[in-house]
Design a protein around this motif. Structure first.
Motif, PDB file in Angstrom:
ATOM      1  N   PRO A  65       0.842  -1.199   0.000  1.00 27.51           N
ATOM      2  CA  PRO A  65       0.000   0.000   0.000  1.00 27.51           C
ATOM      3  C   PRO A  65       0.881   1.254   0.000  1.00 27.51           C
ATOM      4  O   PRO A  65       2.040   1.213   0.407  1.00 27.51           O
ATOM      5  CB  PRO A  65      -0.784  -0.101   1.314  1.00 27.51           C
ATOM      6  N   PHE A  66       0.325   2.370  -0.453  1.00 24.21           N
ATOM      7  CA  PHE A  66       1.071   3.630  -0.494  1.00 24.21           C
ATOM      8  C   PHE A  66       0.077   4.779  -0.465  1.00 24.21           C
ATOM      9  O   PHE A  66      -1.132   4.550  -0.365  1.00 24.21           O
ATOM     10  CB  PHE A  66       1.969   3.692  -1.738  1.00 24.21           C
ATOM     11  N   THR A  67       0.573   6.007  -0.548  1.00 23.31           N
ATOM     12  CA  THR A  67      -0.326   7.163  -0.567  1.00 23.31           C
ATOM     13  C   THR A  67      -0.150   7.930  -1.883  1.00 23.31           C
ATOM     14  O   THR A  67       0.922   7.899  -2.493  1.00 23.31           O
ATOM     15  CB  THR A  67      -0.061   8.130   0.607  1.00 23.31           C
ATOM     16  N   GLU A  69      -1.376  11.796  -3.955  1.00 26.27           N
ATOM     17  CA  GLU A  69      -1.805  13.166  -3.710  1.00 26.27           C
ATOM     18  C   GLU A  69      -2.020  13.872  -5.049  1.00 26.27           C
ATOM     19  O   GLU A  69      -1.201  13.769  -5.951  1.00 26.27           O
ATOM     20  CB  GLU A  69      -0.726  13.897  -2.908  1.00 26.27           C
ATOM     21  N   ASN A  92       5.106   9.208  -7.505  1.00 30.22           N
ATOM     22  CA  ASN A  92       5.323   8.392  -6.325  1.00 30.22           C
ATOM     23  C   ASN A  92       6.009   7.097  -6.760  1.00 30.22           C
ATOM     24  O   ASN A  92       5.485   6.397  -7.630  1.00 30.22           O
ATOM     25  CB  ASN A  92       3.966   8.089  -5.659  1.00 30.22           C
ATOM     26  N   SER A  94       6.180   4.224  -5.388  1.00 27.22           N
ATOM     27  CA  SER A  94       5.338   3.037  -5.187  1.00 27.22           C
ATOM     28  C   SER A  94       4.289   2.912  -6.283  1.00 27.22           C
ATOM     29  O   SER A  94       3.943   1.798  -6.702  1.00 27.22           O
ATOM     30  CB  SER A  94       4.667   3.078  -3.814  1.00 27.22           C
ATOM     31  N   ALA A 148      -3.352  13.966   0.758  1.00 26.02           N
ATOM     32  CA  ALA A 148      -2.924  12.614   0.377  1.00 26.02           C
ATOM     33  C   ALA A 148      -3.921  11.586   0.896  1.00 26.02           C
ATOM     34  O   ALA A 148      -4.538  11.771   1.942  1.00 26.02           O
ATOM     35  CB  ALA A 148      -1.530  12.340   0.934  1.00 26.02           C
ATOM     36  N   TRP A 149      -4.075  10.522   0.135  1.00 17.08           N
ATOM     37  CA  TRP A 149      -4.972   9.448   0.561  1.00 17.08           C
ATOM     38  C   TRP A 149      -4.272   8.111   0.437  1.00 17.08           C
ATOM     39  O   TRP A 149      -3.404   7.936  -0.407  1.00 17.08           O
ATOM     40  CB  TRP A 149      -6.277   9.476  -0.246  1.00 17.08           C
ATOM     41  N   PRO A 150      -4.654   7.150   1.308  1.00 17.72           N
ATOM     42  CA  PRO A 150      -4.026   5.826   1.250  1.00 17.72           C
ATOM     43  C   PRO A 150      -4.609   4.995   0.107  1.00 17.72           C
ATOM     44  O   PRO A 150      -5.826   4.953  -0.086  1.00 17.72           O
ATOM     45  CB  PRO A 150      -4.374   5.204   2.604  1.00 17.72           C
ATOM     46  N   VAL A 151      -3.735   4.378  -0.654  1.00 21.27           N
ATOM     47  CA  VAL A 151      -4.150   3.459  -1.716  1.00 21.27           C
ATOM     48  C   VAL A 151      -3.943   2.051  -1.180  1.00 21.27           C
ATOM     49  O   VAL A 151      -2.808   1.642  -0.923  1.00 21.27           O
ATOM     50  CB  VAL A 151      -3.333   3.679  -3.003  1.00 21.27           C
ATOM     51  N   THR A 152      -5.037   1.347  -0.982  1.00 16.75           N
ATOM     52  CA  THR A 152      -4.969   0.005  -0.401  1.00 16.75           C
ATOM     53  C   THR A 152      -5.395  -1.079  -1.379  1.00 16.75           C
ATOM     54  O   THR A 152      -5.325  -2.259  -1.049  1.00 16.75           O
ATOM     55  CB  THR A 152      -5.847  -0.081   0.861  1.00 16.75           C
TER      56      THR A 152
END
Length: 191
Positions: A65-67, A69, A92, A94, A148-152
């Motif tokens: 997972p990563f964030t 923006e 990013n 990731s 920023a938001w978490p990408v899961t």
């Protein structure tokens, strides 16, 4: 035939912020909330066996997972004319890893390599020759910032073309940080 792409769906707060800037270009075809996504790989039309192989290959993909923006806006041109405006997704490493692994999965099932440079973005509107100028919109949205938001996870979507625009149906959602999601074959009913 299945018209597919692989993407990331932003969370509701990010979608709300993107919807808020969808105004100010005459004749633009603004994307609905359901259409907003970050494309990892456009696949195009494939037969069901290839679609199922791709679903399985993506299930074997491992990435953490990563964030992400959103930072600013931009546009794409075709033959010197703007044809889309979008929200820029900040680079990013990731995301780059996930993108390259999705590309590798596509090639494993026999899809041709994507030759266009990857530009992480969320398309906000499609433009035609009758659309108004975009310079004012770009100037007013150029400083757009979304937390920023978490990408899961990421999603294999099927796209259905319609008179009011495309409808994107999620086929399989793949959690990040896992290697086995028990991919569901692409066999939809009613379409």
């Amino acid at each position: 035939m299945h018209r597919l792409f692989v993407g990331i769906r932003p969370p509701p707060a990010v979608l709300d912020a993107l919807i808020d800037v969808q105004d100010g270009i005459e004749g633009a075809r603004w994307q609905s909330e359901e259409q907003l996504h970050l494309t990892l790989r456009f696949v195009g039309e494939v037969e069901r066996p290839v679609a199922n192989e791709l679903a399985e290959a993506l299930a074997d993909l491992a990435a953490p997972p990563f964030t992400l923006e959103v930072a600013g806006t931009g546009h794409f041109e075709r033959k010197g004319r703007p044809h889309a405006v979008w929200a820029h997704v900040r680079p990013n490493p990731s995301l780059d890893v996930l993108h390259s692994r999705v590309e590798r999965a596509c090639q494993q099932v026999g899809l041709p390599r994507e030759t266009r440079r990857y530009v992480p973005h969320v398309t906000l509107a499609r433009l035609s020759g009758g659309s108004g100028p975009i310079h004012g919109w770009l100037a007013s949205t150029g400083t757009l910032r979304v937390p920023a938001w978490p990408v899961t996870d990421f999603v294999l979507y099927e796209s259905h073309l319609g008179k009011a625009g495309s409808i994107y149906d999620p086929v399989v959602t793949y959690p990040l940080g896992a290697t086995d999601t028990s991919a569901v074959p692409v066999s939809r009913t009613g379409r």
